[in-house]
Design an enzyme around this catalytic site. Structure first.
Site, PDB file in Angstrom:
ATOM      1  N   SER A   1       0.838  -1.196   0.000  1.00  0.00           N
ATOM      2  CA  SER A   1       0.000   0.000   0.000  1.00  0.00           C
ATOM      3  C   SER A   1       0.881   1.258   0.000  1.00  0.00           C
ATOM      4  O   SER A   1       1.814   1.370  -0.790  1.00  0.00           O
ATOM      5  CB  SER A   1      -0.953  -0.056   1.201  1.00  0.00           C
ATOM      6  OG  SER A   1      -2.014   0.835   1.060  1.00  0.00           O
TER       7      SER A   1
ATOM      8  N   ASP B   1      -9.330  -5.845  -5.147  1.00  0.00           N
ATOM      9  CA  ASP B   1      -8.996  -4.792  -4.190  1.00  0.00           C
ATOM     10  C   ASP B   1     -10.064  -3.707  -4.226  1.00  0.00           C
ATOM     11  O   ASP B   1     -10.248  -3.035  -5.242  1.00  0.00           O
ATOM     12  CB  ASP B   1      -7.626  -4.210  -4.559  1.00  0.00           C
ATOM     13  CG  ASP B   1      -6.999  -3.391  -3.457  1.00  0.00           C
ATOM     14  OD1 ASP B   1      -7.744  -2.690  -2.749  1.00  0.00           O
ATOM     15  OD2 ASP B   1      -5.767  -3.445  -3.313  1.00  0.00           O
TER      16      ASP B   1
ATOM     17  N   HIS C   1      -7.218  -6.119  -0.778  1.00  0.00           N
ATOM     18  CA  HIS C   1      -6.094  -5.194  -0.610  1.00  0.00           C
ATOM     19  C   HIS C   1      -4.972  -5.797   0.235  1.00  0.00           C
ATOM     20  O   HIS C   1      -3.819  -5.376   0.124  1.00  0.00           O
ATOM     21  CB  HIS C   1      -6.592  -3.900   0.037  1.00  0.00           C
ATOM     22  CG  HIS C   1      -5.558  -2.814   0.074  1.00  0.00           C
ATOM     23  ND1 HIS C   1      -4.964  -2.301  -1.059  1.00  0.00           N
ATOM     24  CD2 HIS C   1      -4.987  -2.147   1.125  1.00  0.00           C
ATOM     25  CE1 HIS C   1      -4.086  -1.360  -0.727  1.00  0.00           C
ATOM     26  NE2 HIS C   1      -4.074  -1.254   0.590  1.00  0.00           N
TER      27      HIS C   1
END
Length: 262
Positions: free
Chosen positions: A87, A211, A239
């Site tokens: 991320s 995601d 995710h």
């Protein structure tokens, strides 16, 4: 990586978490790697995980990334690692790549921010980690008349945006461990100057196809703007691939690093 006396070097992975997470989120993956004979290290960035520092007093990316930078600077001579960032932790990976180029043999971005040093991020990426709904709650460490200093996803949105394909046990665990992320630390992560040496380090991007937080369009745009040497797609991952598809992610990591040995 790196060995002594002609011994075969042990591949060393270093994992960097995303916003609000910590070293704890990699527990499944590091268990698999350690059992397979690899070395793995998971870092708590400043104000995250078991860090004793309040995220509201983290002022910039250098302070936020200090635990990662300390780890890299303390590595023995000729020892290199494979950095894996998730991320917004991808920004930390890129900054480390620029500062410690000679300590990194490969950089792997997992559903992560991957912006070329010296480039200007596309406007389409400006809301890279923001959904259409009001999914965030903010903390104001310097008063409500000042910009927010911390951000955390609201509890009712955690499963949908972070862990839609993950086991319920991991959702429960995470809901107890997530911490507000230091907003000021992220403001300069994508504002690095050009770095030709960092460009020479192999990069790998791993997409997460299911995601709900960081959609495929934005991930594809990152790949298009700064093409990696390898690209993989986790078709069944939300995710947080380290929870939803740890064994597949493990296999992809091994496949990626096998190119270093050719």
């Amino acid at each position: 990586m790196g060995g002594e006396g002609g011994a075969e070097p042990v591949i060393h992975f270093v994992f960097v978490h995303g916003a609000s997470h910590g070293a704890w989120c990699w527990y499944k993956l590091t268990t698999l790697l350690d059992a397979a004979g690899f070395k793995s290290t998971s870092v708590d960035l400043t104000g995250a995980g078991i860090s004793l520092i309040d995220s509201n007093i983290v002022f910039d990316s250098d302070q936020y990334n200090r635990p990662l930078f300390s780890l890299l600077s303390d590595l023995p001579p000729h020892h290199k690692v494979i950095l894996v960032g998730h991320s917004i932790g991808g920004g930390s990976v890129t900054e480390a790549l620029c500062k410690f180029t000679d300590k990194i043999s490969m950089a792997i971005y997992l559903a992560a921010s991957m912006v070329q040093p010296g480039s200007i991020p596309s406007p389409h990426l400006s809301n890279i980690h923001v959904g259409e709904e009001d999914i965030w709650e903010y903390t104001y460490g310097e008063g409500t008349d000042k910009p927010p200093t911390g951000v955390l996803m609201k509890p009712e949105f955690i499963r949908h945006y972070y862990y839609s394909q993950s086991p319920l046990e991991d959702v429960t665990l995470s809901s107890k461990l997530l911490r507000p992320a230091p907003m000021r630390a992220f403001q300069d992560l994508d504002k690095l100057p050009p770095n030709p040496e960092a460009e020479k380090v192999p990069r790998v991007y791993i997409k997460t196809a299911k995601d709900n937080l960081f959609d495929s369009v934005r991930q594809d745009l990152l790949v298009e703007n700064w093409p990696p040497s390898q690209l993989y797609v986790l078709e069944d991952s939300d995710h947080s691939a380290f929870f939803s598809v740890p064994t597949t992610l493990f296999a992809y990591l091994l496949r990626a690093v096998s190119f270093l040995q050719r």
